[in-house]
Design a protein around this motif. Structure first.
Motif, PDB file in Angstrom:
ATOM      1  N   ASP A 191       0.842  -1.184   0.000  1.00 51.55           N
ATOM      2  CA  ASP A 191       0.000   0.000   0.000  1.00 51.55           C
ATOM      3  C   ASP A 191       0.883   1.242   0.000  1.00 51.55           C
ATOM      4  OD1 ASP A 191       1.009   0.128   2.588  1.00 51.55           O
ATOM      5  OD2 ASP A 191      -0.937   0.026   3.589  1.00 51.55           O
ATOM      6  N   ILE A 192       0.274   2.409   0.091  1.00 52.48           N
ATOM      7  CA  ILE A 192       1.023   3.663   0.033  1.00 52.48           C
ATOM      8  C   ILE A 192       2.058   3.732   1.146  1.00 52.48           C
ATOM      9  CG2 ILE A 192       0.816   6.163   0.376  1.00 52.48           C
ATOM     10  CD1 ILE A 192      -1.787   6.086  -1.176  1.00 52.48           C
ATOM     11  N   GLU A 193       1.663   3.333   2.339  1.00 51.07           N
ATOM     12  CA  GLU A 193       2.589   3.424   3.470  1.00 51.07           C
ATOM     13  C   GLU A 193       3.841   2.590   3.224  1.00 51.07           C
ATOM     14  OE1 GLU A 193       2.669   2.772   8.332  1.00 51.07           O
ATOM     15  OE2 GLU A 193       1.085   1.864   7.127  1.00 51.07           O
ATOM     16  N   MET A 194       3.665   1.361   2.754  1.00 45.82           N
ATOM     17  CA  MET A 194       4.818   0.528   2.452  1.00 45.82           C
ATOM     18  C   MET A 194       5.657   1.137   1.341  1.00 45.82           C
ATOM     19  SD  MET A 194       5.071  -3.330   0.848  1.00 45.82           S
ATOM     20  CE  MET A 194       4.105  -4.135   2.111  1.00 45.82           C
ATOM     21  N   ALA A 195       4.979   1.620   0.307  1.00 44.57           N
ATOM     22  CA  ALA A 195       5.682   2.145  -0.866  1.00 44.57           C
ATOM     23  C   ALA A 195       6.592   3.309  -0.503  1.00 44.57           C
ATOM     24  CB  ALA A 195       4.662   2.577  -1.923  1.00 44.57           C
ATOM     25  N   GLN A 196       6.180   4.116   0.458  1.00 42.24           N
ATOM     26  CA  GLN A 196       6.956   5.304   0.789  1.00 42.24           C
ATOM     27  C   GLN A 196       8.272   4.971   1.501  1.00 42.24           C
ATOM     28  OE1 GLN A 196       3.690   7.433   2.695  1.00 42.24           O
ATOM     29  NE2 GLN A 196       3.679   8.925   1.035  1.00 42.24           N
ATOM     30  N   THR A 197       8.428   3.743   1.933  1.00 44.94           N
ATOM     31  CA  THR A 197       9.717   3.275   2.440  1.00 44.94           C
ATOM     32  C   THR A 197      10.426   2.408   1.419  1.00 44.94           C
ATOM     33  OG1 THR A 197       8.877   3.280   4.715  1.00 44.94           O
ATOM     34  CG2 THR A 197      10.858   2.002   4.305  1.00 44.94           C
ATOM     35  N   LEU A 198       9.645   1.641   0.664  1.00 40.80           N
ATOM     36  CA  LEU A 198      10.218   0.687  -0.283  1.00 40.80           C
ATOM     37  C   LEU A 198      10.924   1.385  -1.442  1.00 40.80           C
ATOM     38  CD1 LEU A 198      10.538  -2.250  -1.203  1.00 40.80           C
ATOM     39  CD2 LEU A 198       8.247  -2.114  -2.219  1.00 40.80           C
ATOM     40  N   TYR A 199      10.261   2.350  -2.083  1.00 38.72           N
ATOM     41  CA  TYR A 199      10.876   3.022  -3.237  1.00 38.72           C
ATOM     42  C   TYR A 199      12.205   3.679  -2.885  1.00 38.72           C
ATOM     43  CZ  TYR A 199       6.202   2.595  -5.376  1.00 38.72           C
ATOM     44  OH  TYR A 199       5.016   2.136  -5.879  1.00 38.72           O
ATOM     45  N   PRO A 200      12.259   4.486  -1.815  1.00 34.79           N
ATOM     46  CA  PRO A 200      13.533   5.158  -1.517  1.00 34.79           C
ATOM     47  C   PRO A 200      14.662   4.208  -1.134  1.00 34.79           C
ATOM     48  CG  PRO A 200      11.698   6.261  -0.412  1.00 34.79           C
ATOM     49  CD  PRO A 200      11.177   4.965  -0.930  1.00 34.79           C
ATOM     50  N   GLY A 201      14.324   3.056  -0.551  1.00 27.15           N
ATOM     51  CA  GLY A 201      15.362   2.184  -0.032  1.00 27.15           C
ATOM     52  C   GLY A 201      15.979   1.250  -1.044  1.00 27.15           C
ATOM     53  N   CYS A 202      15.421   1.182  -2.244  1.00 28.87           N
ATOM     54  CA  CYS A 202      15.943   0.250  -3.246  1.00 28.87           C
ATOM     55  C   CYS A 202      16.998   0.918  -4.123  1.00 28.87           C
ATOM     56  CB  CYS A 202      14.801  -0.270  -4.123  1.00 28.87           C
ATOM     57  SG  CYS A 202      13.685  -1.388  -3.257  1.00 28.87           S
ATOM     58  N   ASP A 203      18.003   0.156  -4.481  1.00 29.92           N
ATOM     59  CA  ASP A 203      19.030   0.628  -5.418  1.00 29.92           C
ATOM     60  C   ASP A 203      18.589   0.445  -6.860  1.00 29.92           C
ATOM     61  OD1 ASP A 203      21.217   1.131  -3.420  1.00 29.92           O
ATOM     62  OD2 ASP A 203      20.880  -1.005  -3.068  1.00 29.92           O
ATOM     63  N   VAL A 204      17.811  -0.589  -7.105  1.00 31.00           N
ATOM     64  CA  VAL A 204      17.364  -0.931  -8.455  1.00 31.00           C
ATOM     65  C   VAL A 204      15.870  -1.224  -8.393  1.00 31.00           C
ATOM     66  CG1 VAL A 204      17.502  -2.639 -10.313  1.00 31.00           C
ATOM     67  CG2 VAL A 204      19.595  -1.848  -9.193  1.00 31.00           C
ATOM     68  N   TRP A 205      15.133  -0.696  -9.362  1.00 32.71           N
ATOM     69  CA  TRP A 205      13.712  -1.017  -9.451  1.00 32.71           C
ATOM     70  C   TRP A 205      13.508  -1.891 -10.679  1.00 32.71           C
ATOM     71  CZ3 TRP A 205      10.558  -0.660  -5.603  1.00 32.71           C
ATOM     72  CH2 TRP A 205       9.206  -0.946  -5.814  1.00 32.71           C
ATOM     73  N   LEU A 206      12.963  -3.096 -10.435  1.00 33.35           N
ATOM     74  CA  LEU A 206      12.809  -4.107 -11.475  1.00 33.35           C
ATOM     75  C   LEU A 206      11.387  -4.081 -12.034  1.00 33.35           C
ATOM     76  CD1 LEU A 206      13.803  -6.649 -13.022  1.00 33.35           C
ATOM     77  CD2 LEU A 206      13.142  -8.000 -11.001  1.00 33.35           C
ATOM     78  N   ASN A 207      11.294  -4.170 -13.345  1.00 33.78           N
ATOM     79  CA  ASN A 207       9.995  -4.237 -14.009  1.00 33.78           C
ATOM     80  C   ASN A 207      10.156  -5.095 -15.257  1.00 33.78           C
ATOM     81  OD1 ASN A 207       7.268  -3.648 -14.531  1.00 33.78           O
ATOM     82  ND2 ASN A 207       7.790  -1.908 -15.815  1.00 33.78           N
ATOM     83  N   ASN A 208       9.414  -6.205 -15.331  1.00 38.05           N
ATOM     84  CA  ASN A 208       9.578  -7.104 -16.470  1.00 38.05           C
ATOM     85  C   ASN A 208       8.251  -7.583 -17.037  1.00 38.05           C
ATOM     86  OD1 ASN A 208      10.976  -9.190 -13.959  1.00 38.05           O
ATOM     87  ND2 ASN A 208       8.853  -9.317 -14.608  1.00 38.05           N
ATOM     88  N   PRO A 209       7.383  -6.641 -17.458  1.00 36.77           N
ATOM     89  CA  PRO A 209       6.119  -7.042 -18.056  1.00 36.77           C
ATOM     90  C   PRO A 209       6.328  -7.651 -19.431  1.00 36.77           C
ATOM     91  CG  PRO A 209       6.434  -4.708 -18.355  1.00 36.77           C
ATOM     92  CD  PRO A 209       7.569  -5.181 -17.495  1.00 36.77           C
ATOM     93  N   LEU A 210       5.286  -8.246 -19.938  1.00 38.15           N
ATOM     94  CA  LEU A 210       5.293  -8.771 -21.299  1.00 38.15           C
ATOM     95  C   LEU A 210       5.038  -7.593 -22.233  1.00 38.15           C
ATOM     96  CD1 LEU A 210       5.465 -11.544 -22.779  1.00 38.15           C
ATOM     97  CD2 LEU A 210       2.967 -11.568 -22.760  1.00 38.15           C
TER      98      LEU A 210
END
Length: 863
Positions: free
Chosen positions: A588-607
Motif C-alpha cells: 500500500d502507500i505506506e509501504m511504498a513510501q519506504t520501499l521506493y527510496p530504499g531500493c538501489d534498483v527497481w525491477l519491471n519485467n512485463p510482457l
C-alpha cells in the motif's frame, strides 16, 4: 457481544488547538512534511501505531493531553503558523493563474473555468484506502499536482465501505483477503449537508421500481475537492446499500451499478456540490478509464430535460466537453457488460425520457469488425462520448490506436484519434523527506526543479554524502522489512521461538532490488524464478550478493495471479535464501513510501507492450534508484542508456514459455555481468560509476516524471482545446450543438454518394527527379454535400515493396472547378522533395469547424 450500531465519537479540541481539525481534514498533510511532523510530535508512538493518520491520532488523545498541548505556547504557535500556511496555499495564485493571464494577454484560448475528473479509485493517503493499484495512485497524484498548480479541478469517485482488501499470507503461502469496514466519520472526510443540517442525497432509478440513493462525502486534497458517493444510507434497501461495499468486487450487475453511480450519480454530485458551495460548473469532464463512462448519459439527460434538445444535439454538446483516458493495453482489462443487462437498466420502465435504449446501446456496442455486438464495452463508450482521447505513454498511445483501430475503418492506424500524455508522479508524496531535505539544503528551488543541482561542482552534494544518504534509506528499508516479515510470519502461525532468523533478514550494505505492483499475469511476478538455481547464485554470491523485496496483491478472482504469489512466497521461504529475498504482504502507500527510496534498483519485467505506463519506477528514480526494466510503458520513451538498464525482449517469439526463458536469461545476464559489478566496484569505498548513473537519473529523469508536468500537459493539450470546443456549442439554446448534430446527420445520409471518381497527375516525366513539380488533380462526386462540407486530401510518402505508404504526409487539395450533378475538381501543385520509391493517394473526409479532426465521424472515401 456484537454491537448493533457503530459510530465514532469525535474529539472536541480546546479553542487554542481548533486549527488542528482543519489541518487533519485537509489531505495536504499527506505530502506536507511540516504538518506530518507536527502531528508526530504530539505522540510519536501513537503516530506510528496509527500509520500516520492524524484523525485517529487526535481521536485517541485524552482531555489531559489536549489540555497539556493547549498550554504549550510553542506548540500552539506551530499550529497557528501551519494553519496560516495552509490558508495561503489554498488561496494564493500559482501556475494556473499565471498561465491564464499569459493567455489572456496573448489572445489565446482561455483555460477551463473548472474540470471534473472522474475515477473509480483514488490513492491519496494510506489513511483513505480507496485504491487498488496504479490507476488509483495516478488519480491521487493527478489531484495533488492539480492542487499544487492551483488548477480548478474537482475529483469524483465512490466511497467504498471496505476499500480494497487487506492482504496476508497463509502458512503455505496463499494470499488471504480481509475486508475491514471503514468508518467514514473516522476518515478525513466531510459529509455534504443541506442548510438544515440533513445529509444531502442524490438518487438514481433502478429496474423494478427500486432506487439507488447516495450521500456525498468531500475530501479536501489541498485546494482540490474530491467528492465520494456512498450508497450505505438508510434510504436504500439492503442490496442498494451494498453497491459501494468494496472496490472491484461483486457480480457483473454489481459492477454495473457501481459504474452507474460513479458516472451518472457523479454528475448529480457535482451539481449538488456547486449548489451548496457556489463552485463553478465544469467545462471539461475527464473520464479516467471507462468505469465512469455513464457520466455522458447523465449529461445528455440534463440537456434534454433542461434545454429541450434532441438526443443527437445533446450528445454533441456533451462530447464537446469530454476527455477520455484509456489505461489498458489489453481488451481483457476493459469492463464489458451484456447488452441485455444494459437494456434492462435503460429500457422499459427504467427508460430515460428522450433517450431511447437503442441510443444508449449504440454508445458502447461492439458493432465493428472483430467485435461482439451482444456486448457493451465501456472503453468504446468512453471513446464515442469523448471529443479527445489519450493513452498514458507514447508507446501505449500506439498500442491503443492499434487496439481501437476498428472504430475508425478506412483510416490508417496512425490516424486513430488517440494521443498520449505520459503519466507522472507527485514528487512531494514519493520523495523521502530525508532525501528531499538534503536537496533543499544544497540546491536552490530552481536547481531542484530543473535537476541541475545534481551537476553542481561547488556547494552541491558530493559522492560521499550522496552514498551515505542512499545507505540510510536502504538501512531504514531493511529494518522496516524485518518488522513486516516478522508480523507476516506471526500471522502465518509461527511462534516467536521460530523467528530468530528474521533479525538477519536483508543487509543494508547489499545491492537491493525492488519489485512491487499488482499481480496480473502479464506483469510476470515470477519471471525471476525461471531458473531458480541461477537466482539462488545471485542472491547468495559471496562477493556480490543481491537482495530482492517483492510486494503486490492479486485480485481474489484471478486464480493465476494468486498462484504466482504463492510460488514466489514458497521460494522466498526457502531457508537458504530467505535472508536475501522477501515477500511483503499488503502492499500500500505506506509501504511504498519506504520501499521506493530504499531500493538501489527497481525491477519491471512485463510482457511487452502490455504495460500501459507503470509509475513505480518513476517514484524509485526520484529517490536515486536505477531502473532495470523491459522497454515498455514510460521506460520505452525515457530510457537513455545512462539512467538504468533495458532488459532485452524476445518480441516476435510466439511460444510464451520460450519467450519467458529468453527474457529471464537476459535479466540474469544483466544482473550478473553489469548491475552487480557496477554496484560493488568501489574507489576509495565509493561506487563512483554507479553514483554517476544516479546523478544522471536525478538530473535528467527527475524533471520528466513529475505529475505537475503531466497535469500541465493535460491542461494545455487536452483540457483547454476541449473547453474551447465546448464553448463553441454552448450558449443560449445550444445552437452550435444543434447545428453540428444536423450537419453530421446530413453528412452520414449523403456519404454513400461521396466518391473519388478520377485522379490525374501532371508533370511526371520518364526520369523523375528531386525538385520536380507535380500537379495532382482529383475529380470527385459529393452528392448532396458541398465543397465546404469536405476536405479533399492527398496522402503521400515513401512506399514499401507492396505499395503501402507506412508513414505519410497529408496536403489539402484546393477547389479548382465546379461541374453539374455535384461533381467537383480539386488540385494541388506539389514539389518532390525526397528520393526513392514514392507514392500518393487521394481521399475525401468530412470537414467542419467544430470537429476535433478529420477522423471524428469515422467516414472516409478514397480511390
Amino acid at each position: 457481544m456484537r454491537a448493533i450500531r457503530r459510530f465514532t465519537v469525535r474529539t472536541v479540541l480546546p479553542e487554542a488547538l481548533g486549527a488542528l481539525d482543519d489541518l487533519a481534514l485537509n489531505l495536504r498533510w499527506a505530502w506536507h512534511a511540516p504538518t506530518r511532523d507536527l502531528f508526530s510530535s504530539i505522540d510519536p508512538d501513537r503516530w506510528e501505531a496509527f500509520h500516520g493518520d492524524p484523525i485517529r491520532l487526535l481521536g485517541s488523545l485524552s482531555p489531559e493531553r489536549l489540555a497539556e498541548l493547549a498550554a504549550d505556547a510553542g506548540f500552539v504557535e506551530r499550529v497557528r503558523a501551519l494553519a496560516a500556511d495552509l490558508d495561503t496555499y489554498r488561496s494564493e495564485d500559482r501556475w494556473y493563474q499565471a498561465e491564464g493571464r499569459r493567455r489572456e494577454q496573448a489572445g489565446e484560448p482561455a483555460l477551463p473555468a473548472a474540470v471534473a475528473y472522474f475515477s473509480a479509485e483514488f490513492g491519496i493517503a494510506a489513511a483513505l484506502p480507496q485504491y487498488s493499484g496504479g490507476l488509483g495512485i495516478l488519480a491521487g497524484d493527478h489531484l495533488k499536482s492539480a492542487s499544487d498548480l492551483a488548477a480548478p479541478i474537482v475529483g469524483v469517485g465512490l466511497l467504498y465501505g471496505a476499500g480494497y482488501f487487506r492482504q496476508s499470507l497463509t502458512r503455505d503461502g496463499w494470499q488471504h483477503e480481509t475486508y475491514p469496514v471503514l468508518d467514514p466519520d473516522n476518515l478525513p472526510l466531510t459529509l455534504l449537508r443541506e442548510d438544515d443540517g440533513t445529509p444531502s442525497r442524490i438518487s438514481l432509478p433502478l429496474p423494478g421500481g427500486r432506487s439507488l440513493h447516495a450521500q456525498v462525502w468531500r475530501a479536501d486534497v489541498g485546494r482540490v475537492p474530491l467528492l465520494l458517493l456512498d450508497s450505505n444510507v438508510p434510504d436504500n434497501d439492503d442490496a442498494a446499500r451494498k453497491v459501494t461495499d468494496r472496490l472491484y468486487g461483486g457480480t457483473s450487475e454489481h459492477r454495473l451499478q457501481q459504474e452507474l453511480l460513479l458516472g451518472m450519480g457523479g454528475v448529480k454530485a457535482l451539481r449538488l456540490h456547486s449548489r451548496l458551495t457556489g463552485a463553478p460548473t465544469p467545462e471539461v469532464y475527464h473520464c479516467n478509464e471507462g468505469h465512469a463512462g455513464f457520466l455522458g448519459v447523465e449529461r445528455v439527460h440534463e440537456l434534454i430535460e433542461a434545454e429541450g434538445l434532441t438526443f443527437p444535439a445533446a450528445l454533441e454538446a456533451v462530447r464537446a466537453g469530454t476527455v477520455f483516458t484509456t489505461h489498458t493495453p489489453v481488451p481483457a482489462g476493459i469492463d464489458r457488460f451484456g447488452a441485455d443487462l444494459i437494456a434492462e437498466y435503460f429500457g422499459g420502465g427504467n427508460s430515460i425520457p428522450g433517450i431511447d435504449v437503442g441510443d444508449v446501446l449504440a454508445l458502447g456496442r461492439e458493432d465493428y469488425d472483430g467485435g461482439d455486438p451482444t456486448v457493451f464495452n465501456m472503453a468504446v463508450m468512453g471513446l464515442r462520448l469523448a471529443k479527445r482521447a489519450n493513452g498514458v505513454a507514447k508507446l501505449h498511445g500506439q498500442v491503443s490506436r492499434s487496439m481501437f483501430h476498428q472504430l475508425w475503418p478506412g483510416f490508417d492506424v496512425g490516424e486513430v484519434p488517440i494521443t498520449s500524455v505520459t503519466n507522472g508522479v507527485h514528487s512531494p508524496t514519493w520523495i523521502d523527506p530525508l532525501f528531499a531535505g538534503a536537496q533543499a539544503e544544497y540546491f536552490t528551488a530552481d536547481e531542484i526543479e530543473s535537476g541541475s543541482g545534481w551537476y553542481k561542482q561547488d556547494g552541491g552534494i558530493d559522492n560521499a554524502t550522496l552514498w551515505e544518504l542512499r545507505r540510510q534509506l536502504r538501512e531504514r528499508l531493511v529494518h522496516n522489512a524485518r518488522s513486516r516479515v516478522r508480523k507476516s510470519w506471526t500471522q502465518r502461525g509461527a511462534s516467536a521461538a521460530e523467528l530468530g532468523w528474521v533479525d538477519g533478514v536483508l543487509d543494508p550494505d547489499v545491492l537491493t532490488i525492488g519489485f512491487a505492483r499488482r499481480v496480473p499475469t502479464y506483469k510476470r511476478l515470477t519471471l525471476m524464478l525461471r531458473d531458480e538455481d541461477r537466482l539462488r547464485a545471485l542472491l547468495t554470491d559471496p562477493d556480490r550478493p543481491v537482495q530482492i523485496l517483492v510486494a503486490g496483491k492479486s485480485h481474489p478472482a484471478d486464480e493465476q495471479g494468486v498462484r504466482l504469489i504463492q510460488k514466489l512466497v514458497q521460494f522466498a521461504d526457502s531457508e537458504d535464501v530467505r535472508h536475501r529475498i522477501v515477500f511483503l504482504p499488503n502492499y500500500d502507500i505506506e509501504m511504498a513510501q519506504t520501499l521506493y527510496p530504499g531500493c538501489d534498483v527497481w525491477l519491471n519485467n512485463p510482457l511487452r507492450p502490455l504495460e500501459a505506463c507503470g509509475t513505480s519506477g518513476m517514484k524509485a528514480a526520484l529517490n536515486g534508484a536505477l531502473n532495470l526494466s523491459v522497454l515498455d510503458g514510460w521506460w520505452d520513451e525515457m530510457y537513455d542508456g545512462q539512467n538504468g538498464w533495458a532488459i532485452p525482449t524476445a518480441d516476435g517469439v510466439d511460444d510464451p514459455e520460450h519467450r519467458d526463458d529468453l527474457e529471464a536469461s537476459a535479466l540474469y545476464d544483466l544482473l550478473e555481468n553489469t548491475v552487480a559489478p557496477r554496484f560493488y566496484d568501489r574507489t576509495d569505498g565509493l561506487p563512483v560509476h554507479w553514483l554517476e548513473n544516479v546523478r544522471h537519473t536525478l538530473a535528467t529523469l527527475g524533471p520528466k516524471v513529475q505529475a505537475t508536468r503531466m497535469v500541465r500537459d493535460y491542461i494545455t493539450e487536452l483540457y483547454t482545446p476541449t473547453a474551447q470546443s465546448y464553448r463553441n456549442v454552448d450558449g443560449p439554446g445550444y445552437t452550435g450543438a444543434i447545428e453540428l448534430a444536423d450537419w453530421k446527420a446530413k453528412v452520414h445520409a449523403a456519404w454513400p454518394s461521396v466518391r473519388v471518381d478520377h485522379v490525374e497527375s501532371e508533370g511526371l516525366h520518364e526520369a523523375v527527379k528531386v525538385g520536380d513539380h507535380v500537379t495532382i488533380k482529383a475529380f470527385v462526386s459529393l452528392g448532396q454535400l458541398g465543397p465546404d462540407d469536405v476536405e479533399v486530401q492527398m496522402n503521400y510518402g515513401r512506399v514499401s515493396d507492396n505499395d503501402e505508404i507506412d508513414e505519410f504526409g497529408t496536403s489539402k487539395l484546393e477547389l479548382t472547378d465546379t461541374y453539374e450533378g455535384g461533381r467537383y475538381h480539386f488540385s494541388r501543385a506539389f514539389t518532390l522533395a525526397q528520393s526513392g520509391p514514392f507514392g500518393y493517394n487521394v481521399r475525401i473526409v468530412p470537414k467542419h469547424r467544430d470537429l476535433a479532426g478529420p477522423t471524428e465521424l469515422a467516414l472516409v472515401a478514397t480511390v
